[in-house]
Design a protein around this motif. Structure first.
Motif, short mmCIF file in Angstrom:
data_model
loop_
_atom_site.label_atom_id
_atom_site.label_comp_id
_atom_site.label_asym_id
_atom_site.label_seq_id
_atom_site.Cartn_x
_atom_site.Cartn_y
_atom_site.Cartn_z
N PHE A 60 0.39 -1.05 -5.55
CA PHE A 60 1.80 -1.09 -5.21
C PHE A 60 2.73 -0.96 -6.43
CE2 PHE A 60 -0.30 -3.39 -1.74
CZ PHE A 60 0.13 -2.64 -0.66
N ALA A 61 2.20 -0.50 -7.57
CA ALA A 61 3.07 -0.32 -8.74
C ALA A 61 3.91 0.94 -8.61
CB ALA A 61 2.24 -0.27 -10.02
N ILE A 62 3.26 2.05 -8.23
CA ILE A 62 3.96 3.32 -7.98
C ILE A 62 3.44 3.83 -6.65
CG2 ILE A 62 4.40 5.67 -8.76
CD1 ILE A 62 3.91 4.75 -11.61
N ASN A 63 4.26 3.80 -5.63
CA ASN A 63 3.80 4.07 -4.27
C ASN A 63 4.04 5.51 -3.84
OD1 ASN A 63 3.04 1.36 -3.88
ND2 ASN A 63 5.11 0.80 -3.26
N THR A 64 3.06 6.03 -3.11
CA THR A 64 3.21 7.27 -2.35
C THR A 64 2.80 6.96 -0.91
OG1 THR A 64 0.97 7.96 -2.98
CG2 THR A 64 2.78 8.78 -4.30
N TYR A 65 3.42 7.67 0.03
CA TYR A 65 3.21 7.38 1.45
C TYR A 65 2.87 8.65 2.21
CZ TYR A 65 5.66 3.05 0.25
OH TYR A 65 6.04 1.86 -0.33
N LEU A 66 2.10 8.48 3.27
CA LEU A 66 1.89 9.55 4.24
C LEU A 66 2.63 9.15 5.50
CD1 LEU A 66 0.56 12.25 4.86
CD2 LEU A 66 -1.40 11.00 5.77
N LEU A 78 -0.75 5.14 0.15
CA LEU A 78 -1.96 5.58 -0.52
C LEU A 78 -2.35 4.55 -1.58
CD1 LEU A 78 -0.84 8.19 0.84
CD2 LEU A 78 -1.78 9.46 -1.11
N PRO A 79 -3.64 4.22 -1.68
CA PRO A 79 -4.07 3.26 -2.70
C PRO A 79 -3.76 3.77 -4.11
CG PRO A 79 -5.80 3.64 -1.08
CD PRO A 79 -4.75 4.68 -0.84
N SER A 80 -3.41 2.85 -5.00
CA SER A 80 -3.14 3.20 -6.39
C SER A 80 -3.51 2.01 -7.26
CB SER A 80 -1.66 3.56 -6.58
OG SER A 80 -0.84 2.46 -6.23
N PHE A 81 -3.49 2.23 -8.57
CA PHE A 81 -3.78 1.13 -9.51
C PHE A 81 -2.75 1.16 -10.63
CE2 PHE A 81 -5.67 -0.78 -13.24
CZ PHE A 81 -6.13 -1.98 -12.73
#
Length: 218
Positions: free
Chosen positions: A17-23, A11-14
């Motif tokens: 790739f600093a704090i990642n979540t995945y589906l 999932l995109p974050s800002f």
């Protein structure tokens, strides 16, 4: 969302790739901080999600878990050794200054764990592998057919303080048991994964670099 492999998206974050979540198919992996609940829910809109599974219980991975489970009617899964921490019955470990700071700024509310994970379980075609050290209940999700691993904070591909890319052990401030953590890094390398998705940093596809890192550990 950015596709990493068949059925696996980050999932995109800002910052990116600093704090990642995945589906992972229909399973959300990790939940960032408590401030990320609305973003994650918005990004998942229109996609079937049936479970939230945690690689481990730290404030930057469980932060939005309770809000997302409530708003999206999701059961929550984590390893037995982190269950009481997620449910608020034991303190988050290690009791370092950094964890205490993140408890005040990022940590979400306790939430009941509906599914207790153990080695050999399968989620969305990925096998659960217990990989303690960073926390007692840290896990890897590994799909044998194409060698894809979602490894949480077993190690990282980003320096958590400078945000510079590169393979790193997690710092002492976040690590419950250093020797166990190194054994888990060696375990990850022994899987010979084609792709490794960490909680911090971009996916790693350099098998040789991962093996060299593991072999160089004390």
């Amino acid at each position: 969302m950015h596709k990493i492999a068949e059925g696996l998206y980050v999932l995109p974050s800002f910052p990116s790739f600093a704090i990642n979540t995945y589906l992972m198919e229909d399973v959300l992996i990790d939940a960032a901080t408590k401030w990320d609940a609305l973003r994650i829910a918005r990004q998942l809109r229109g996609r079937p999600v049936n479970l939230l599974a945690l690689t481990h219980v730290h404030p930057d991975h469980q932060g939005a878990a309770s809000k997302l489970c409530q708003s999206m009617n999701l059961p929550l899964a984590c390893h037995a050794d982190d269950q009481q921490i997620m449910e608020g019955r034991k303190p988050m470990l290690p009791r370092s200054w950094m964890i205490k700071l993140q408890e005040k700024t990022w940590m979400g509310r306790p939430h009941p764990v509906s599914k207790v994970l153990k080695t050999g379980d399968e989620l969305a075609g990925f096998k659960v592998i217990h990989a303690p050290g960073h926390t007692s209940g840290s896990v890897i999700f590994f799909r044998e057919k194409d060698g894809v691993a979602v490894a949480g904070d077993v190690m990282s591909n980003l320096n958590p303080f400078t945000l510079r890319p590169g393979l790193h052990e997690m710092p002492d401030e976040y690590t419950v048991h250093r020797s166990q953590s190194r054994e888990s890094i060696r375990l990850l390398a022994s899987l010979d994964p084609a792709v490794v998705c960490f909680g911090h940093g971009k996916p790693v596809t350099d098998r040789a670099a991962l093996k060299r890192f593991a072999q160089a550990l004390p």
